[in-house]
Motif scaffolding. Structure first.
Motif, PDB file in Angstrom:
ATOM      1  N   VAL A  10     -11.026  73.321  -0.593  1.00 61.49           N
ATOM      2  CA  VAL A  10     -10.313  72.104  -0.198  1.00 61.49           C
ATOM      3  C   VAL A  10     -10.780  70.931  -1.042  1.00 61.49           C
ATOM      4  N   PHE A  11     -12.084  70.791  -1.233  1.00 69.45           N
ATOM      5  CA  PHE A  11     -12.631  69.693  -2.029  1.00 69.45           C
ATOM      6  C   PHE A  11     -12.084  69.698  -3.450  1.00 69.45           C
ATOM      7  N   THR A  12     -12.152  70.855  -4.105  1.00 71.42           N
ATOM      8  CA  THR A  12     -11.705  70.898  -5.498  1.00 71.42           C
ATOM      9  C   THR A  12     -10.204  70.720  -5.609  1.00 71.42           C
ATOM     10  N   THR A  13      -9.459  71.234  -4.640  1.00 71.37           N
ATOM     11  CA  THR A  13      -8.003  71.068  -4.666  1.00 71.37           C
ATOM     12  C   THR A  13      -7.633  69.601  -4.525  1.00 71.37           C
ATOM     13  N   LEU A  14      -8.334  68.856  -3.677  1.00 73.92           N
ATOM     14  CA  LEU A  14      -8.018  67.447  -3.455  1.00 73.92           C
ATOM     15  C   LEU A  14      -8.553  66.528  -4.549  1.00 73.92           C
ATOM     16  N   PRO A  17      -6.470  66.985  -8.792  1.00 75.71           N
ATOM     17  CA  PRO A  17      -5.047  67.216  -9.015  1.00 75.71           C
ATOM     18  C   PRO A  17      -4.557  66.783 -10.387  1.00 75.71           C
ATOM     19  N   ALA A  18      -5.270  65.912 -11.080  1.00 73.27           N
ATOM     20  CA  ALA A  18      -4.810  65.442 -12.389  1.00 73.27           C
ATOM     21  C   ALA A  18      -4.769  66.567 -13.420  1.00 73.27           C
ATOM     22  N   ILE A  19      -5.594  67.587 -13.244  1.00 78.87           N
ATOM     23  CA  ILE A  19      -5.594  68.677 -14.212  1.00 78.87           C
ATOM     24  C   ILE A  19      -4.877  69.913 -13.675  1.00 78.87           C
ATOM     25  N   ALA A  20      -4.258  69.767 -12.508  1.00 78.28           N
ATOM     26  CA  ALA A  20      -3.597  70.903 -11.870  1.00 78.28           C
ATOM     27  C   ALA A  20      -2.533  71.504 -12.773  1.00 78.28           C
ATOM     28  N   GLY A  21      -2.544  72.827 -12.845  1.00 77.32           N
ATOM     29  CA  GLY A  21      -1.523  73.543 -13.587  1.00 77.32           C
ATOM     30  C   GLY A  21      -1.615  73.426 -15.089  1.00 77.32           C
ATOM     31  N   GLU A  22      -2.680  72.869 -15.600  1.00 79.10           N
ATOM     32  CA  GLU A  22      -2.786  72.642 -17.038  1.00 79.10           C
ATOM     33  C   GLU A  22      -3.727  73.613 -17.737  1.00 79.10           C
ATOM     34  N   THR A  23      -4.288  74.562 -17.023  1.00 78.85           N
ATOM     35  CA  THR A  23      -5.196  75.522 -17.637  1.00 78.85           C
ATOM     36  C   THR A  23      -4.381  76.687 -18.192  1.00 78.85           C
ATOM     37  N   PRO A  24      -4.379  76.871 -19.491  1.00 80.65           N
ATOM     38  CA  PRO A  24      -3.560  77.945 -20.068  1.00 80.65           C
ATOM     39  C   PRO A  24      -4.152  79.324 -19.778  1.00 80.65           C
ATOM     40  N   SER A  25      -3.261  80.282 -19.635  1.00 78.30           N
ATOM     41  CA  SER A  25      -3.695  81.682 -19.523  1.00 78.30           C
ATOM     42  C   SER A  25      -3.602  82.325 -20.898  1.00 78.30           C
ATOM     43  N   SER A  26      -4.261  83.448 -21.056  1.00 84.82           N
ATOM     44  CA  SER A  26      -4.206  84.186 -22.315  1.00 84.82           C
ATOM     45  C   SER A  26      -2.875  84.920 -22.423  1.00 84.82           C
ATOM     46  N   ALA A  86       5.899  75.411  -4.382  1.00 89.96           N
ATOM     47  CA  ALA A  86       5.787  74.453  -5.488  1.00 89.96           C
ATOM     48  C   ALA A  86       4.425  73.755  -5.488  1.00 89.96           C
ATOM     49  N   GLU A  87       3.926  73.431  -4.306  1.00 88.66           N
ATOM     50  CA  GLU A  87       2.639  72.725  -4.213  1.00 88.66           C
ATOM     51  C   GLU A  87       1.488  73.589  -4.697  1.00 88.66           C
ATOM     52  N   GLU A  88       1.501  74.891  -4.365  1.00 90.03           N
ATOM     53  CA  GLU A  88       0.380  75.726  -4.776  1.00 90.03           C
ATOM     54  C   GLU A  88       0.347  75.928  -6.280  1.00 90.03           C
ATOM     55  N   LEU A  89       1.498  75.868  -6.931  1.00 91.49           N
ATOM     56  CA  LEU A  89       1.521  75.977  -8.391  1.00 91.49           C
ATOM     57  C   LEU A  89       1.004  74.716  -9.056  1.00 91.49           C
ATOM     58  N   GLU A  90       1.246  73.578  -8.435  1.00 92.88           N
ATOM     59  CA  GLU A  90       0.842  72.308  -9.038  1.00 92.88           C
ATOM     60  C   GLU A  90      -0.536  71.843  -8.595  1.00 92.88           C
ATOM     61  N   TYR A  91      -0.844  71.981  -7.307  1.00 93.70           N
ATOM     62  CA  TYR A  91      -2.075  71.394  -6.768  1.00 93.70           C
ATOM     63  C   TYR A  91      -3.138  72.402  -6.390  1.00 93.70           C
ATOM     64  N   ASN A 128     -10.427  75.189 -10.531  1.00 93.42           N
ATOM     65  CA  ASN A 128     -10.061  74.372  -9.369  1.00 93.42           C
ATOM     66  C   ASN A 128      -9.104  75.080  -8.411  1.00 93.42           C
ATOM     67  N   HIS A 129      -8.993  76.403  -8.494  1.00 94.54           N
ATOM     68  CA  HIS A 129      -8.131  77.197  -7.614  1.00 94.54           C
ATOM     69  C   HIS A 129      -6.640  76.996  -7.897  1.00 94.54           C
ATOM     70  N   VAL A 130      -6.317  76.520  -9.074  1.00 95.18           N
ATOM     71  CA  VAL A 130      -4.929  76.298  -9.470  1.00 95.18           C
ATOM     72  C   VAL A 130      -4.510  77.468 -10.363  1.00 95.18           C
ATOM     73  N   PRO A 131      -3.339  78.060 -10.107  1.00 98.02           N
ATOM     74  CA  PRO A 131      -2.878  79.132 -10.999  1.00 98.02           C
ATOM     75  C   PRO A 131      -2.760  78.632 -12.438  1.00 98.02           C
TER      76      PRO A 131
END
Length: 146
Positions: A10-14, A17-26, A86-91, A128-131
């Protein structure tokens, strides 16, 4: 320990959020169930072994390229679908009975499941637990617990 992991999620998700969804996968990374197949009939407790190709496993909070940690989506729509898709993909992924976190870098779990039909999907999350982008997920499988 379970409450500590949930609080961290919960802490890391909250807080990030500025970097949510920005981690590239291989390219070509894949996630799969090692010991379960779609349509399997099993007994509880159910051991679930996670398989990952093309990326590595690292505990939540570890900032290292091409790594992540596992989550099991249990008895809910596939990642990105449903009421909170949508929220779990972004946040990031919430931590509840339908989103089980393995922030310590675990690669398997034994679950106590009630008799009946259940669905499971594996999702790799970033520090941060973001896909990742694009998300690294397994197929959704259905199992029957006797």
């Amino acid at each position: 320990m379970k409450n500590t992991i949930a609080a961290f999620a919960v802490f890391t998700t909250l807080c990030f959020p500025a970097i949510a969804g920005e981690t590239p996968s291989s390219d070509g990374a894949s996630l799969y169930f090692v010991n379960l197949e779609n349509g399997a009939t099993v007994s509880s407790p159910v051991t679930v072994v996670f398989g990952l190709n093309g990326m590595g496993v690292a505990p939540a909070g570890t900032e290292k390229e091409n790594t992540g940690h596992h989550h099991v989506l249990l008895d809910r729509p596939p990642l990105g679908e449903g009421e909170d898709g949508a929220e779990e993909l972004e946040y990031g992924l919430p931590s509840d009975e339908h989103h089980i976190h393995f922030g310590g870098g675990q690669t398997e779990v034994t679950l106590e499941l009630t008799p009946g039909d259940h669905t499971l999907q594996l999702v790799l999350g970033d520090l941060n637990h973001v896909p990742h982008d694009p998300p690294v997920t397994s197929d959704v499988i259905s199992i029957t617990v006797e």
